[in-house]
Design an enzyme around this catalytic site. Structure first.
Site, mmCIF file in Angstrom:
data_model
loop_
_atom_site.group_PDB
_atom_site.id
_atom_site.type_symbol
_atom_site.label_atom_id
_atom_site.label_comp_id
_atom_site.label_asym_id
_atom_site.label_seq_id
_atom_site.Cartn_x
_atom_site.Cartn_y
_atom_site.Cartn_z
ATOM 1 C CG HIS A 68 27.243 34.148 7.665
ATOM 2 N ND1 HIS A 68 26.340 35.091 8.126
ATOM 3 C CD2 HIS A 68 26.509 33.047 7.364
ATOM 4 C CE1 HIS A 68 25.125 34.576 8.108
ATOM 5 N NE2 HIS A 68 25.196 33.328 7.648
ATOM 6 C CB THR A 70 25.077 29.312 5.976
ATOM 7 O OG1 THR A 70 24.664 30.529 6.594
ATOM 8 C CG2 THR A 70 24.678 28.131 6.853
ATOM 9 C CG HIS A 151 23.522 32.599 0.100
ATOM 10 N ND1 HIS A 151 23.212 31.288 0.407
ATOM 11 C CD2 HIS A 151 23.065 33.347 1.125
ATOM 12 C CE1 HIS A 151 22.580 31.264 1.567
ATOM 13 N NE2 HIS A 151 22.479 32.498 2.034
ATOM 14 C CB THR A 153 22.115 36.852 3.673
ATOM 15 O OG1 THR A 153 21.683 35.525 3.364
ATOM 16 C CG2 THR A 153 20.890 37.755 3.811
HETATM 17 O O1 ACK Z 1 21.818 34.066 5.329
HETATM 18 P P1 ACK Z 1 21.983 32.664 5.739
HETATM 19 O O2 ACK Z 1 22.774 31.740 4.903
HETATM 20 O O3 ACK Z 1 20.556 32.037 6.035
HETATM 21 O O4 ACK Z 1 22.529 32.637 7.200
HETATM 22 C C1 ACK Z 1 21.523 32.392 8.144
HETATM 23 C C2 ACK Z 1 21.995 31.434 9.202
HETATM 24 O O5 ACK Z 1 21.594 30.148 8.797
HETATM 25 C C3 ACK Z 1 21.425 31.727 10.588
HETATM 26 O O6 ACK Z 1 20.041 31.781 10.519
HETATM 27 C C4 ACK Z 1 20.863 30.219 7.583
HETATM 28 N N1 ACK Z 1 19.742 29.294 7.699
HETATM 29 C C5 ACK Z 1 18.660 29.374 8.516
HETATM 30 N N2 ACK Z 1 17.867 28.300 8.375
HETATM 31 C C6 ACK Z 1 18.445 27.500 7.442
HETATM 32 C C7 ACK Z 1 18.110 26.251 6.849
HETATM 33 N N3 ACK Z 1 17.013 25.590 7.200
HETATM 34 N N4 ACK Z 1 18.943 25.750 5.912
HETATM 35 C C8 ACK Z 1 20.059 26.395 5.552
HETATM 36 N N5 ACK Z 1 20.436 27.587 6.063
HETATM 37 C C9 ACK Z 1 19.648 28.128 7.002
HETATM 38 C C10 ACK Z 1 20.447 31.644 7.413
#
Ligand code: ACK
Length: 220
Positions: A68, A70, A151, A153
């Protein structure tokens, strides 16, 4: 009441459809396999693993679940601006809609493996204005264009949280913006591979991967 308190998700984002997830997993594993065998990569192994020993990148990066991108991390409402984001008209209007994401690069660091997403103007309507400004460890990222952090992950090293992937991407883009050309090490079938030092590798895709994705949210 208690129901209201849990009504915000862990995060909002675009969830890649399963057919394209499989394709991306194949492409990204092929890339890791190739990267592993490159002399240039072996030369910088020490930056990467702290040892001169070989690493098996396919084992090094653990998958982190559904692919995904975010948009807003809400942490069930505890994150700053979570409620405001959920109430945005663009978010409500687009919820459940299909989008076409463009994956324009793959990147690898000692911590994370990810794909850069190049957002369209329409997609940027769903992007929080402060996403690039929130990263204390990369203050210069605040002056990068909106959406720079976008991005997918693809994997994390042991003990590394997925939030690190977007931070690593911002670090690479900050170096680019500061005029660091990097070291162009290889023309690969997929595109041009550049080394930015301290274990940071970026493969600009010759042909971006078009990934259908549903804008929705994850509660976990
Ligand atoms: O890989 P990602 O974009 O990085 O997807 C996961 C998702 O949320 C669930 O954990 C992202 N994530 C976690 N903490 C944060 C944060 N503080 N700011 C932005 N994205 C976050 C994580």
């Amino acid at each position: 009441g208690p129901l209201e308190e849990v009504s915000l998700p862990l995060y909002f984002g675009w969830f890649l459809l399963s057919s394209i997830q499989d394709k991306i997993k194949c492409t990204s594993m092929d890339f890791l396999k190739t990267l592993d065998t490159l002399e240039a990569f072996k030369k910088h192994l020490i930056d990467f693993s702290g040892k001169a020993e070989e690493v098996d990148l396919e084992q090094y990066f653990q998958p982190t679940g559904i692919l995904h991108c975010t948009t807003k991390f809400c942490n069930y409402g505890k994150a700053e601006g979570a409620k405001e984001y959920a109430e945005k008209q663009a978010v409500k209007d687009s919820y459940g809609s299909l989008f076409d994401l463009s994956l324009s690069a793959l990147f690898v660091t000692p911590r994370t493996f990810g794909a850069r997403v190049s957002l369209t103007e329409e997609q940027l309507q769903l992007w929080p204005a402060d996403a690039e400004k929130q990263v204390e460890s990369v203050p210069a990222a605040a002056s990068l264009p909106l959406g720079s952090r976008a991005h997918v992950t693809l994997g994390c090293a042991e003990g590394v949280e997925p939030v690190q992937t977007g931070i690593d991407l911002l670090e690479i883009l900050t170096l680019q913006q500061e005029g660091q050309q990097g070291e162009q090490v290889e023309e690969m079938e997929l595109g041009t591979l550049t080394y930015y030092g301290t274990g940071k590798w970026l493969l600009n895709l010759r042909e971006p991967i078009s990934a259908p994705a549903c804008f929705s949210s994850f509660y976990g």
